[in-house]
Design a protein around this motif. Sequence first.
Motif, PDB file in Angstrom:
ATOM      1  N   GLY A  51      29.709  26.583  50.246  1.00  0.00           N
ATOM      2  CA  GLY A  51      28.373  27.169  50.287  1.00  0.00           C
ATOM      3  C   GLY A  51      28.259  28.552  49.694  1.00  0.00           C
ATOM      4  N   ARG A  52      29.360  29.121  49.206  1.00  0.00           N
ATOM      5  CA  ARG A  52      29.327  30.455  48.612  1.00  0.00           C
ATOM      6  C   ARG A  52      29.396  30.360  47.092  1.00  0.00           C
ATOM      7  N   PRO A  53      28.569  31.156  46.399  1.00  0.00           N
ATOM      8  CA  PRO A  53      28.591  31.138  44.934  1.00  0.00           C
ATOM      9  C   PRO A  53      29.773  31.921  44.385  1.00  0.00           C
ATOM     10  N   ILE A  54      30.341  31.402  43.303  1.00  0.00           N
ATOM     11  CA  ILE A  54      31.449  32.058  42.609  1.00  0.00           C
ATOM     12  C   ILE A  54      31.145  32.004  41.114  1.00  0.00           C
ATOM     13  N   ALA A  55      31.060  33.176  40.486  1.00  0.00           N
ATOM     14  CA  ALA A  55      30.851  33.250  39.041  1.00  0.00           C
ATOM     15  C   ALA A  55      32.168  33.694  38.419  1.00  0.00           C
ATOM     16  N   GLU A  56      32.677  32.895  37.493  1.00  0.00           N
ATOM     17  CA  GLU A  56      33.941  33.231  36.833  1.00  0.00           C
ATOM     18  C   GLU A  56      33.744  33.305  35.329  1.00  0.00           C
ATOM     19  N   MET A  57      34.186  34.424  34.759  1.00  0.00           N
ATOM     20  CA  MET A  57      34.128  34.616  33.318  1.00  0.00           C
ATOM     21  C   MET A  57      35.361  33.960  32.709  1.00  0.00           C
ATOM     22  N   ASP A  58      35.271  33.537  31.459  1.00  0.00           N
ATOM     23  CA  ASP A  58      36.397  32.900  30.772  1.00  0.00           C
ATOM     24  C   ASP A  58      37.667  33.747  30.823  1.00  0.00           C
ATOM     25  N   SER A  59      37.518  35.050  30.899  1.00  0.00           N
ATOM     26  CA  SER A  59      38.667  35.959  30.915  1.00  0.00           C
ATOM     27  C   SER A  59      39.390  35.983  32.259  1.00  0.00           C
ATOM     28  N   GLY A  60      38.826  35.321  33.278  1.00  0.00           N
ATOM     29  CA  GLY A  60      39.452  35.298  34.590  1.00  0.00           C
ATOM     30  C   GLY A  60      38.839  36.251  35.592  1.00  0.00           C
ATOM     31  N   VAL A  61      37.846  37.036  35.173  1.00  0.00           N
ATOM     32  CA  VAL A  61      37.143  37.913  36.101  1.00  0.00           C
ATOM     33  C   VAL A  61      36.256  37.052  36.989  1.00  0.00           C
ATOM     34  N   ILE A  62      36.315  37.314  38.295  1.00  0.00           N
ATOM     35  CA  ILE A  62      35.561  36.523  39.267  1.00  0.00           C
ATOM     36  C   ILE A  62      34.640  37.441  40.054  1.00  0.00           C
ATOM     37  N   VAL A  63      33.387  37.014  40.204  1.00  0.00           N
ATOM     38  CA  VAL A  63      32.416  37.707  41.052  1.00  0.00           C
ATOM     39  C   VAL A  63      32.019  36.709  42.125  1.00  0.00           C
ATOM     40  N   ASP A  76      41.476  36.657  38.518  1.00  0.00           N
ATOM     41  CA  ASP A  76      42.336  35.530  38.897  1.00  0.00           C
ATOM     42  C   ASP A  76      43.750  35.806  38.393  1.00  0.00           C
ATOM     43  N   PRO A  77      44.716  36.000  39.312  1.00  0.00           N
ATOM     44  CA  PRO A  77      46.080  36.301  38.874  1.00  0.00           C
ATOM     45  C   PRO A  77      46.758  35.136  38.161  1.00  0.00           C
ATOM     46  N   ASP A  78      46.232  33.947  38.311  1.00  0.00           N
ATOM     47  CA  ASP A  78      46.817  32.774  37.657  1.00  0.00           C
ATOM     48  C   ASP A  78      46.230  32.512  36.279  1.00  0.00           C
ATOM     49  N   ASP A  79      45.249  33.322  35.880  1.00  0.00           N
ATOM     50  CA  ASP A  79      44.589  33.115  34.598  1.00  0.00           C
ATOM     51  C   ASP A  79      45.560  33.424  33.471  1.00  0.00           C
TER      52      ASP A  79
END
Length: 82
Positions: A51-63, A76-79
């Motif tokens: 139920g929580r939104p997660i926006a992830e940029m192609d570069s691995g940055v997550i909001v 994302d450390p696994d990116d």
Amino acid sequence: MQLGTRWTAGEEPPAAVPAALRPAIAQVEEATGPAQAGNPKSRWTLTWLEGRPIAEMDSGVIVELNADGEAVVRHDPDDEFS
């Protein structure tokens, strides 16, 4: 179930992107700057987890929203780009 969506960095996020995420997304885009000549712009992907939104940029940055409903930015450390 909620479906996600994608959009290009620098463009207006789709209506599905919650207002609570928008300022942090704008800050990330400002910090990363415009795409270099000849390189494509990054894209965002909006998904939902429990139920929580997660926006992830192609570069691995997550909001995402934390338990208090505040937007937090992390990488994302696994990116592969990290």
